[in-house]
Design an enzyme around this catalytic site. Structure first.
Site, short mmCIF file in Angstrom:
data_model
loop_
_atom_site.label_atom_id
_atom_site.label_comp_id
_atom_site.label_asym_id
_atom_site.label_seq_id
_atom_site.Cartn_x
_atom_site.Cartn_y
_atom_site.Cartn_z
N SER A 142 55.17 60.21 53.43
CA SER A 142 54.42 59.39 52.46
C SER A 142 55.30 59.06 51.25
O SER A 142 55.30 57.92 50.78
CB SER A 142 53.16 60.12 52.01
OG SER A 142 52.28 60.31 53.10
N TRP A 198 36.65 45.47 35.29
CA TRP A 198 37.03 45.62 33.89
C TRP A 198 36.22 44.67 33.01
O TRP A 198 35.76 45.05 31.94
CB TRP A 198 38.54 45.40 33.72
CG TRP A 198 39.34 46.60 34.16
CD1 TRP A 198 39.48 47.07 35.43
CD2 TRP A 198 40.08 47.46 33.32
NE1 TRP A 198 40.28 48.17 35.43
CE2 TRP A 198 40.67 48.44 34.16
CE3 TRP A 198 40.33 47.51 31.95
CZ2 TRP A 198 41.48 49.47 33.66
CZ3 TRP A 198 41.13 48.52 31.46
CH2 TRP A 198 41.69 49.48 32.31
N ALA A 225 60.26 53.44 49.50
CA ALA A 225 60.63 52.19 50.16
C ALA A 225 59.88 51.02 49.53
O ALA A 225 60.47 49.95 49.29
CB ALA A 225 60.34 52.27 51.66
N GLU A 269 48.11 46.69 48.43
CA GLU A 269 49.48 46.16 48.41
C GLU A 269 50.38 46.93 49.37
O GLU A 269 51.23 46.33 50.04
CB GLU A 269 50.05 46.23 46.99
CG GLU A 269 51.45 45.67 46.87
CD GLU A 269 51.54 44.20 47.28
OE1 GLU A 269 52.44 43.85 48.08
OE2 GLU A 269 50.74 43.39 46.79
#
Length: 119
Positions: free
Chosen positions: A18, A113, A24, A70
């Site tokens: 992980s 938010w 990476a 992402e």
């Protein structure tokens, strides 16, 4: 992983993989770096806002969702790029859908938010 790795040893190896993945992503993905900095800055900011702890938790959680999505999007892009450089409708679709997922996650941040700070 090797079959003889069980229990704590397996967990330690999985954690190592992980961290390699996080490294990476940080080294190869500008969007991941930008969203990670956004996570750190906005999480810090959340401690100074007039919101409840539950609201703060939801605000910060929405930021983590962006980073998670992402990472998944970057993994999809890496696999598609590994297959080959030629254009293919399905490859383009996979990348576009991954990008759309990141966009929706960012929209979640704006809505979360905004709802707590504006209402």
């Amino acid at each position: 992983m090797k079959p003889n790795r069980t229990g704590l040893k397996r967990i330690l190896y999985a954690a190592g993989y992980s961290f390699q993945g996080l490294r990476a992503a940080w080294n190869n993905e500008a969007a991941f770096r930008q969203e990670s900095v956004l996570l750190i800055v906005m999480t810090t900011l959340s401690f100074f806002l007039p919101v409840t702890q539950v609201e703060q938790l939801l605000m910060v959680a929405s930021l983590f969702i962006v980073v998670i999505v992402e990472l998944i999007n970057s993994a999809i892009e890496a696999v598609v790029d590994r297959i080959g450089p030629e254009r293919h409708e399905l490859s383009g679709r996979a990348k576009d859908i991954g990008s759309a997922a990141v966009f929706i996650a960012l929209l979640l941040v704006v809505i979360t938010w905004g709802s707590f700070l504006l209402f």
